[in-house]
Design a protein around this motif. Structure first.
Motif, mmCIF file in Angstrom:
data_model
loop_
_atom_site.group_PDB
_atom_site.id
_atom_site.type_symbol
_atom_site.label_atom_id
_atom_site.label_comp_id
_atom_site.label_asym_id
_atom_site.label_seq_id
_atom_site.Cartn_x
_atom_site.Cartn_y
_atom_site.Cartn_z
ATOM 1 N N GLN A 168 1.102 -1.659 0.423
ATOM 2 C CA GLN A 168 0.088 0.146 -0.326
ATOM 3 C C GLN A 168 0.771 1.002 0.329
ATOM 4 N N GLY A 169 0.302 2.396 -0.096
ATOM 5 C CA GLY A 169 1.108 3.533 -0.679
ATOM 6 C C GLY A 169 -0.390 4.358 -0.789
ATOM 7 N N CYS A 170 0.476 6.303 -1.002
ATOM 8 C CA CYS A 170 -0.512 6.718 -1.483
ATOM 9 C C CYS A 170 -0.407 7.941 -2.421
ATOM 10 N N LEU A 171 -0.884 8.377 -3.306
ATOM 11 C CA LEU A 171 -0.427 8.993 -5.129
ATOM 12 C C LEU A 171 -0.085 10.509 -4.691
ATOM 13 N N VAL A 172 0.737 10.455 -5.304
ATOM 14 C CA VAL A 172 1.780 12.174 -5.094
ATOM 15 C C VAL A 172 0.771 12.725 -5.864
ATOM 16 N N ALA A 173 1.187 11.946 -7.820
ATOM 17 C CA ALA A 173 1.060 12.981 -8.877
ATOM 18 C C ALA A 173 1.176 12.123 -9.926
ATOM 19 N N TRP A 174 0.232 12.867 -10.093
ATOM 20 C CA TRP A 174 0.459 12.192 -11.686
ATOM 21 C C TRP A 174 1.185 12.752 -12.606
ATOM 22 N N ASP A 175 2.412 11.645 -13.710
ATOM 23 C CA ASP A 175 3.344 12.261 -14.223
ATOM 24 C C ASP A 175 2.253 11.955 -15.598
ATOM 25 N N ALA A 176 1.863 13.162 -15.910
ATOM 26 C CA ALA A 176 1.171 12.947 -18.102
ATOM 27 C C ALA A 176 2.725 12.359 -18.744
ATOM 28 N N THR A 177 3.845 12.350 -18.228
ATOM 29 C CA THR A 177 5.023 12.172 -19.784
ATOM 30 C C THR A 177 5.124 10.298 -19.569
ATOM 31 N N GLU A 178 5.113 9.266 -18.016
ATOM 32 C CA GLU A 178 5.295 8.472 -18.393
ATOM 33 C C GLU A 178 3.930 7.714 -18.223
ATOM 34 N N GLU A 179 2.627 9.098 -17.862
ATOM 35 C CA GLU A 179 0.888 7.239 -17.933
ATOM 36 C C GLU A 179 1.051 7.080 -16.837
ATOM 37 N N ARG A 180 1.395 7.496 -15.562
ATOM 38 C CA ARG A 180 1.272 7.096 -14.666
ATOM 39 C C ARG A 180 1.595 7.200 -13.082
ATOM 40 N N TRP A 181 0.982 7.024 -12.103
ATOM 41 C CA TRP A 181 1.050 7.854 -10.802
ATOM 42 C C TRP A 181 2.626 7.671 -10.196
ATOM 43 N N LYS A 182 2.640 8.737 -9.274
ATOM 44 C CA LYS A 182 3.590 8.318 -8.037
ATOM 45 C C LYS A 182 2.963 7.992 -7.521
ATOM 46 N N VAL A 183 4.074 6.848 -6.819
ATOM 47 C CA VAL A 183 3.255 6.914 -4.968
ATOM 48 C C VAL A 183 4.457 6.455 -4.231
ATOM 49 N N ARG A 184 4.555 7.106 -3.174
ATOM 50 C CA ARG A 184 4.911 6.938 -2.603
ATOM 51 C C ARG A 184 4.267 5.614 -1.254
ATOM 52 N N MET A 185 5.141 4.437 -1.215
ATOM 53 C CA MET A 185 5.055 3.349 -0.540
ATOM 54 C C MET A 185 5.323 3.650 0.704
ATOM 55 N N ASP A 186 4.727 2.698 1.692
ATOM 56 C CA ASP A 186 4.146 2.922 2.618
ATOM 57 C C ASP A 186 5.614 2.538 3.771
ATOM 58 N N ASP A 187 6.867 2.284 2.430
ATOM 59 C CA ASP A 187 7.953 1.386 2.754
ATOM 60 C C ASP A 187 9.380 2.793 3.263
ATOM 61 N N SER A 188 8.472 4.270 2.241
ATOM 62 C CA SER A 188 8.969 5.259 1.601
ATOM 63 C C SER A 188 9.358 4.769 0.782
ATOM 64 N N SER A 189 9.309 4.219 -0.197
ATOM 65 C CA SER A 189 9.967 4.135 -1.221
ATOM 66 C C SER A 189 9.079 4.850 -2.718
ATOM 67 N N GLY A 190 8.960 5.472 -3.820
ATOM 68 C CA GLY A 190 8.669 5.800 -4.218
ATOM 69 C C GLY A 190 8.739 4.948 -5.850
ATOM 70 N N LYS A 191 7.366 4.868 -6.620
ATOM 71 C CA LYS A 191 6.984 3.608 -7.586
ATOM 72 C C LYS A 191 6.336 4.848 -8.169
ATOM 73 N N LEU A 192 6.279 4.265 -9.747
ATOM 74 C CA LEU A 192 5.768 5.048 -10.395
ATOM 75 C C LEU A 192 5.196 3.849 -10.775
ATOM 76 N N LEU A 193 3.757 3.721 -11.006
ATOM 77 C CA LEU A 193 2.347 3.055 -11.269
ATOM 78 C C LEU A 193 1.623 3.391 -12.054
ATOM 79 N N ARG A 194 1.193 2.319 -12.999
ATOM 80 C CA ARG A 194 -0.360 2.655 -14.309
ATOM 81 C C ARG A 194 -1.244 2.392 -13.196
#
Length: 112
Positions: free
Chosen positions: A62-88
């Motif tokens: 689980q994580g929290c949505l940070v921002a929509w990256d229109a270039t990558e067409e993915r969400w920036k997600v701050r995961m509960d482990d503090s890592s960041g992911k770009l996910l569809r």
């Protein structure tokens, strides 16, 4: 950047496809506040990852949505482990903030 793609199928994903917007409308900044695919997804929403084949270890996290990256067409997600992911958007399920579990317990306790 701290955000990494979590299920990219290969370098060919970034190529221009017929029917895509021109490069004039694309930028390296997140230009749209939310993904156009699911209005339930917006910055600040808690989500759970699902359906990843390339990174199955992320499914269920689980994580929290940070921002929509229109270039990558993915969400920036701050995961509960503090890592960041770009996910569809297709790999993100908004977590229901309603008190469904507590409501069920209250119903049982009151004999309803």
């Amino acid at each position: 950047s701290h955000f990494r793609a979590g299920g990219r199928s290969g370098p060919g994903d970034r190529g221009a496809l017929p029917g895509r917007r021109g490069s004039m409308e694309r930028s390296s900044q997140a230009s749209e506040p939310r993904a156009p695919h699911d209005s339930a997804l917006e910055p600040g929403v808690r989500v759970e990852v699902h359906g990843l084949h390339a990174r199955p270890e992320l499914n269920g996290q689980q994580g929290c949505l940070v921002a929509w990256d229109a270039t990558e067409e993915r969400w920036k997600v701050r995961m509960d482990d503090s890592s960041g992911k770009l996910l569809r958007p297709a790999n993100l399920a908004p977590l229901d903030a309603s008190p469904t579990f507590e409501a069920a317990e209250a119903s049982e306790a009151s004999g309803i």
